[in-house]
Motif scaffolding. Sequence first.
Motif, short mmCIF file in Angstrom:
data_model
loop_
_atom_site.label_atom_id
_atom_site.label_comp_id
_atom_site.label_asym_id
_atom_site.label_seq_id
_atom_site.Cartn_x
_atom_site.Cartn_y
_atom_site.Cartn_z
N ARG A 253 0.86 -1.19 0.00
CA ARG A 253 0.00 0.00 0.00
C ARG A 253 0.90 1.23 0.00
O ARG A 253 1.75 1.38 0.87
N GLU A 254 0.69 2.09 -0.99
CA GLU A 254 1.57 3.24 -1.18
C GLU A 254 0.71 4.50 -1.25
O GLU A 254 0.28 4.93 -2.33
N ASP A 255 0.45 5.10 -0.10
CA ASP A 255 -0.42 6.28 -0.06
C ASP A 255 0.23 7.49 -0.71
O ASP A 255 -0.45 8.35 -1.26
N ASP A 256 1.56 7.58 -0.63
CA ASP A 256 2.29 8.71 -1.20
C ASP A 256 3.17 8.20 -2.33
O ASP A 256 4.21 7.59 -2.11
N GLU A 257 2.75 8.47 -3.56
CA GLU A 257 3.49 7.97 -4.72
C GLU A 257 4.90 8.54 -4.79
O GLU A 257 5.82 7.92 -5.31
N GLY A 263 5.36 3.53 2.21
CA GLY A 263 4.35 2.50 2.05
C GLY A 263 4.54 1.36 3.01
O GLY A 263 5.57 1.23 3.68
N TYR A 264 3.54 0.50 3.12
CA TYR A 264 3.68 -0.67 3.98
C TYR A 264 3.12 -1.91 3.29
O TYR A 264 2.21 -1.83 2.47
N SER A 281 -7.25 -6.78 4.25
CA SER A 281 -6.80 -5.46 4.71
C SER A 281 -7.91 -4.42 4.62
O SER A 281 -7.83 -3.36 5.27
N PHE A 306 -5.81 0.86 -7.91
CA PHE A 306 -6.51 1.73 -6.97
C PHE A 306 -7.70 0.94 -6.44
O PHE A 306 -8.68 0.72 -7.15
N ILE A 310 -7.62 3.39 -2.67
CA ILE A 310 -6.31 3.22 -2.04
C ILE A 310 -5.32 2.73 -3.09
O ILE A 310 -5.57 1.77 -3.81
N ARG A 311 -4.17 3.41 -3.17
CA ARG A 311 -3.17 3.05 -4.18
C ARG A 311 -2.32 1.87 -3.69
O ARG A 311 -1.68 1.94 -2.64
N CYS A 312 -2.31 0.80 -4.45
CA CYS A 312 -1.51 -0.39 -4.13
C CYS A 312 -0.62 -0.73 -5.33
O CYS A 312 -1.09 -0.70 -6.48
#
Length: 568
Positions: A253-257, A263-264, A281, A306, A310-312
Amino acid sequence: MPAKPSASTPNTDFTDPNVQAAALWAYVKAKAPKFSLEEAIAVIRQLELLPGEDPKAVAKRLRKVLQGRQIAFKHTHALHAASRLAGFSSWHTNEQAGKPRLRLTTYDGSNGFAPESLQMREFASWSDLATELRDWTDRLHARGQLPLGVLALQFTETSLNFSTPVPADKGDARQQPQSWPLGGVSPILDDEEWLEGAPAALEKLRRHLEENGRAVLDGFAVLQLCASSKDPVGSVGSVSLADVANSELVLVREDDEDDPRAGYEIARGDEVTCWHQLELSLRNDTTDEMPEVHISIPNEGNGAWFVNGIRCVWVLETIRPKEYVPGRIGAFLGIADCERLLRRYKLAKRIHGKTFKYHEQTKRIGYLSGVPDTYRVDLHFLLRQLNAAGFTWEAYCEKFEGGPQPMENRLPVGFVFQLLQNLKVENPNLVFARPNLSEMERVDDDSLLRALMPRVESVRSGVLPRDLPPELVKELHSALEEFAANLRVQKFVAGGAFQSESEHPYLLYASEAEQLRATVDDLGLTMYAAVMPNLMSTKGLLPDSHNAWPWAMGHALFVRFERKGGVQ
């Protein structure tokens, strides 16, 4: 019957190096236009061809020689080129081409694992094998032997194993699905390129299973991604079919590109595991309800899913085995690969319905999954143990080994294990040599720890900085103990020893790595990590027996610490 040789002229002498060079030049220049006839002559001289030599052996040498000239050749192309050197128009018309090179072994019958159900057949190529694989899985499906809608692929360096999960027996307190082996494919001869052709054959099998709503071909994505890598062969960061046994998917999961390190990790393993953990999740922690999942993929930029906004991102992570610290290669999946994986996810949901019926907790990969041939040992420790038992090195070898054994710091694994048992060593893990600081990796983020956590069972701490205040030592040991305790819990949950009303998502365990690293950083320290062998006592876990092996083999995360700025 194999085809007759097809040469350019009936009387061409293909034992003549000049003729061979001309044939090689004509074939290679189509793929590498700058390749000259003079270079082809030099290559032929370097190959030192023998009359009647196996084209597979020639192809292997040819690839290396061409690679040295900055020409990347796939194994299939090298086989065609090697066959032309012998006077054949292609590998397919080569008399050697029809010889069996793959063995398919299956339990193909209603009697399960009974001897009469075991069948072995041989095939000349993956192309020949493709139809049989589809027919075989049709029989499995008709007999109800894919009960949870999954056919799993497990690769090693020398085999592809097929298995399927089955529901746990009623009354089984663990309620964990079991995995049943169904068969496998292996090379008949020693052939490093035995997987060449497998992606196309298994893609046909995948379409046959998934698009007909029968089962998910779990583990295929990693094979496909390794095979489709566009990196030049031999370049830093390149992957190939040879890496499939040590590769897995990682979902982050990458909230900030713009800050990927923020990310985590959500999951790692094969596709079904990652899809299941992605859904887990999203679960509402209060109600345990799963929301409806909506996934979109942007048409430009880097590939990503997305998921409900949520960006993954998807990563193919490959581990290159080394003595103490693995080399790791991470390749982000592009838009086309993300779209391909999304289409398969939708097909899988049609097969499985609301929830996935099965998933692995930890994928078994080649790295750290077996016992090596030798171990690097602490000779000083060994000699002290021998002395305490009244032996010299020579006397011990004479009594227990029947002859001399060189006293080296790298010893055969059988010799090491037998010595530990013969001398009844109380703490056997002290026999393994600890890595030097230069052999360890500095932990600047949690990526190394996350890759290793599923493959280790315990944590061992090495050297601490001198004059470290007692309160900092206490905090550090507390952080390590908490990390080790959570690691044990993860192992117990994966093995079905712990049960809870609702499954905990994997991301809870993956976050432990970052918590440990952050604590170490707050204490003003830098952490270095490596992997060491780890023997675990089986006393009380297995029935006592005079001949029973008293330890289980595993691996430990070995860490040491330096003050910030002390060692770089």
